[in-house]
Structures are given as C-alpha cells and as structure tokens.
Design a protein around this motif. Sequence first.
Motif, PDB file in Angstrom:
ATOM      1  N   SER A  32       0.843  -1.196   0.000  1.00  0.00           N
ATOM      2  CA  SER A  32       0.000   0.000   0.000  1.00  0.00           C
ATOM      3  C   SER A  32       0.878   1.246   0.000  1.00  0.00           C
ATOM      4  O   SER A  32       2.070   1.188   0.329  1.00  0.00           O
ATOM      5  N   HIS A 103      -1.721  -2.969  -1.536  1.00  0.00           N
ATOM      6  CA  HIS A 103      -2.473  -1.952  -2.256  1.00  0.00           C
ATOM      7  C   HIS A 103      -3.824  -2.465  -2.734  1.00  0.00           C
ATOM      8  O   HIS A 103      -4.804  -1.714  -2.779  1.00  0.00           O
ATOM      9  N   ALA A 107      -7.334  -0.556  -1.814  1.00  0.00           N
ATOM     10  CA  ALA A 107      -8.440  -0.202  -2.705  1.00  0.00           C
ATOM     11  C   ALA A 107      -9.755  -0.785  -2.206  1.00  0.00           C
ATOM     12  O   ALA A 107     -10.813  -0.148  -2.306  1.00  0.00           O
ATOM     13  N   LEU A 111     -12.097   2.532  -1.778  1.00  0.00           N
ATOM     14  CA  LEU A 111     -13.144   2.700  -2.790  1.00  0.00           C
ATOM     15  C   LEU A 111     -14.539   2.486  -2.201  1.00  0.00           C
ATOM     16  O   LEU A 111     -15.448   3.282  -2.486  1.00  0.00           O
ATOM     17  N   THR A 166     -13.260   6.164  -9.222  1.00  0.00           N
ATOM     18  CA  THR A 166     -12.496   4.933  -9.401  1.00  0.00           C
ATOM     19  C   THR A 166     -11.372   5.137 -10.411  1.00  0.00           C
ATOM     20  O   THR A 166     -10.236   4.685 -10.203  1.00  0.00           O
ATOM     21  N   TYR A 169      -8.673   7.160  -8.889  1.00  0.00           N
ATOM     22  CA  TYR A 169      -7.985   6.377  -7.864  1.00  0.00           C
ATOM     23  C   TYR A 169      -6.890   5.521  -8.486  1.00  0.00           C
ATOM     24  O   TYR A 169      -5.767   5.456  -7.987  1.00  0.00           O
ATOM     25  N   PHE A 170      -7.216   4.852  -9.599  1.00  0.00           N
ATOM     26  CA  PHE A 170      -6.244   3.968 -10.228  1.00  0.00           C
ATOM     27  C   PHE A 170      -5.316   4.713 -11.190  1.00  0.00           C
ATOM     28  O   PHE A 170      -4.226   4.236 -11.491  1.00  0.00           O
ATOM     29  N   PRO A 173      -2.397   6.045  -8.498  1.00  0.00           N
ATOM     30  CA  PRO A 173      -2.410   5.113  -7.369  1.00  0.00           C
ATOM     31  C   PRO A 173      -1.455   5.475  -6.244  1.00  0.00           C
ATOM     32  O   PRO A 173      -1.626   5.025  -5.116  1.00  0.00           O
ATOM     33  N   PHE A 179      -7.596  10.220  -3.186  1.00  0.00           N
ATOM     34  CA  PHE A 179      -8.670   9.594  -2.403  1.00  0.00           C
ATOM     35  C   PHE A 179      -9.222  10.561  -1.364  1.00  0.00           C
ATOM     36  O   PHE A 179     -10.442  10.721  -1.229  1.00  0.00           O
TER      37      PHE A 179
END
Length: 311
Positions: A32, A103, A107, A111, A166, A169-170, A173, A179
């Motif tokens: 993470s 990680h 998520a 998420l 989403t 977020y990706f 990362p 976030f």
Amino acid sequence: NNGNHIQIARTDTRKMSSSFASLLPEAFRRPSNVDWCEANYVYSPWIAEAWNTASSVPMTGVAFLGLYHARQALLWESRWFWAWMMLAVVGVGSALFHATLLHVFQAADELPMLYCNLVFVYLMVEEKAVPKKWRAGGETNENAVLRTSRRAWLVPLLVSVGLSQTFMYFAYPSVYEVFMGSYVTVIAWLIWRSIKLAWYSDDSTLLQKTLVRITLTCYGGASALWVFENAVCGVHGEENGGWAIQVAHLHALWHIGACCGTYHFIQFCAARRGGALGLEVRSGGGENWYSPLFVKHGLVKGKGKHLPKRE
C-alpha cells in the motif's frame, strides 16, 4: 492469409491472457502507499496492524445490526439494504487492508468508502421521493410530504461520479490525496446538509437533532484524532511518530468513532424518511452501549392507509 490472421489473433489473445494473469499475483505483492503509525507485525507474523485490523471488524457487525433493525422496524425499501451493506463492505475491506498493508486491499477499503458516501447522498436527496411500491400500487398517505423521484437522473449521476472516482484512484495510485480529496468533499456536504435539516428545516424533530449530535460527536471526535495522528506520524511510515503515538492507537479509535457516527447518520436518514412518508417516527434501544439507538416507523398517522412492508 486468413489462416495467418487467425494464428496471429490467437497468439495475441494468449499474450493478453498471460498479461492479465500476471496482474493478479503482482497486485498481491504491491504494498500500500500508506503505512499508519501502529507498529507492524508486533502481535502476529500474519497481521500487519493488529489494533487497526481488530477495530475494523465491528463495522461489519454494526452494519448487520442496522440492517436487522431496518428490516424489523422501518418501512422497508432497498435504500436501507444498500446503506447498511456498503458499511459492512467497508468494514471487511478495512480489516483486510490493515492486516496486509497491500495496495489491492487498500483499494478494497478506500473505494467502498467513496461508494458508501454516494449512497448517503442518495438517502438525503431522495428522502421525500414517492416509494416505488406506492407508485406501482397507487398507495398514498394524506400526511406524507413527497415529491416526484429524482432517481431517473440522480442514480446515473452518482454512478458516473463513482466511476470517475475509481478512474482517478487507479490513474494516480501513488497519490493518497486523490482519495482524500474525493472523500472529504462529499463528507463536508453530508455534514452541512445534516445540520441544515436537523436544525433549520420546518419538519425537524428532537430525535433528528439527537441523532445528528451523536453523529457529529462520534465522527468529529474521531476525525480530530485521525488528523492529529497524521500530523504527528504521517501516512508513509510506522516509525515517524515514536512509541507514544504508536501505543495510543488513534487510528483504531478513528475506526470506532467513524463506525458510531455512520451508524447514527443512517438512523437520522431513516427518521427523515419516516417523517416524509407521514409515518409515526419513534426511537428504540439506547438503554446501554450494546443496544444503540435506532429508528422505528410506526403506523400511519391520521386516516392514511397501512403501508406495504416490502419494496
């Protein structure tokens, strides 16, 4: 020529399948991008942050308790299923994240937190929408204060926002602030809206004020601890805060406070919804810490009809 094209397509497909297959083990190896103040692997070689993991588990139990009360005490609508189940998913994702510090499970924690907030936006915006079963069966209640549902555009909008969150977020990362920006923006709106409805709307009640006070106390207090821990320790290493901040387990306290605040927020939405439907809204529980306050929808006031139990 056709045979060659088919062979090339099969080769490309196998390469693509192999590429996708390699992503799964890679995802489970990638750490993470945050590591909280709690010292890692102190109590078990299999659990990275034992206190943070343990404090995440009650969220799921609280969610199922809330879902049980919703089925038993409220005019049942699918909105209550989504609200409580999303909280349950957050609890599971949070426990997996803190147990592994991978990680992929980060998520699975963050998420669902974003999606949970979008469900809460739906609860507040659609609190006066005509229930789907009423529209289909022609049911009504003379005490209800309802309006045409905004679901036709609200649901696609919220889904679009969730997909955008989403993607961001990706797409970024390694940027934790992406976030946090998404999360805090919606939380700020939910708090503003709750205060406005509880204290400055004509249909506010004492029960609504009580539920919002508990929500703000639990969530606000927990957030203050979370901010203080991050200011002292940061989010990129367990050793930055020293032993004092590690043994304080402020992130675990954040989990407990956030769970308490979220539980009472959903109950507040249930109280608002019952009032909009013209039902008698009462409270249950609250006698002790293991029997928290919950909302009941009673019989219809006045001469309205009895309402259907399921949507």
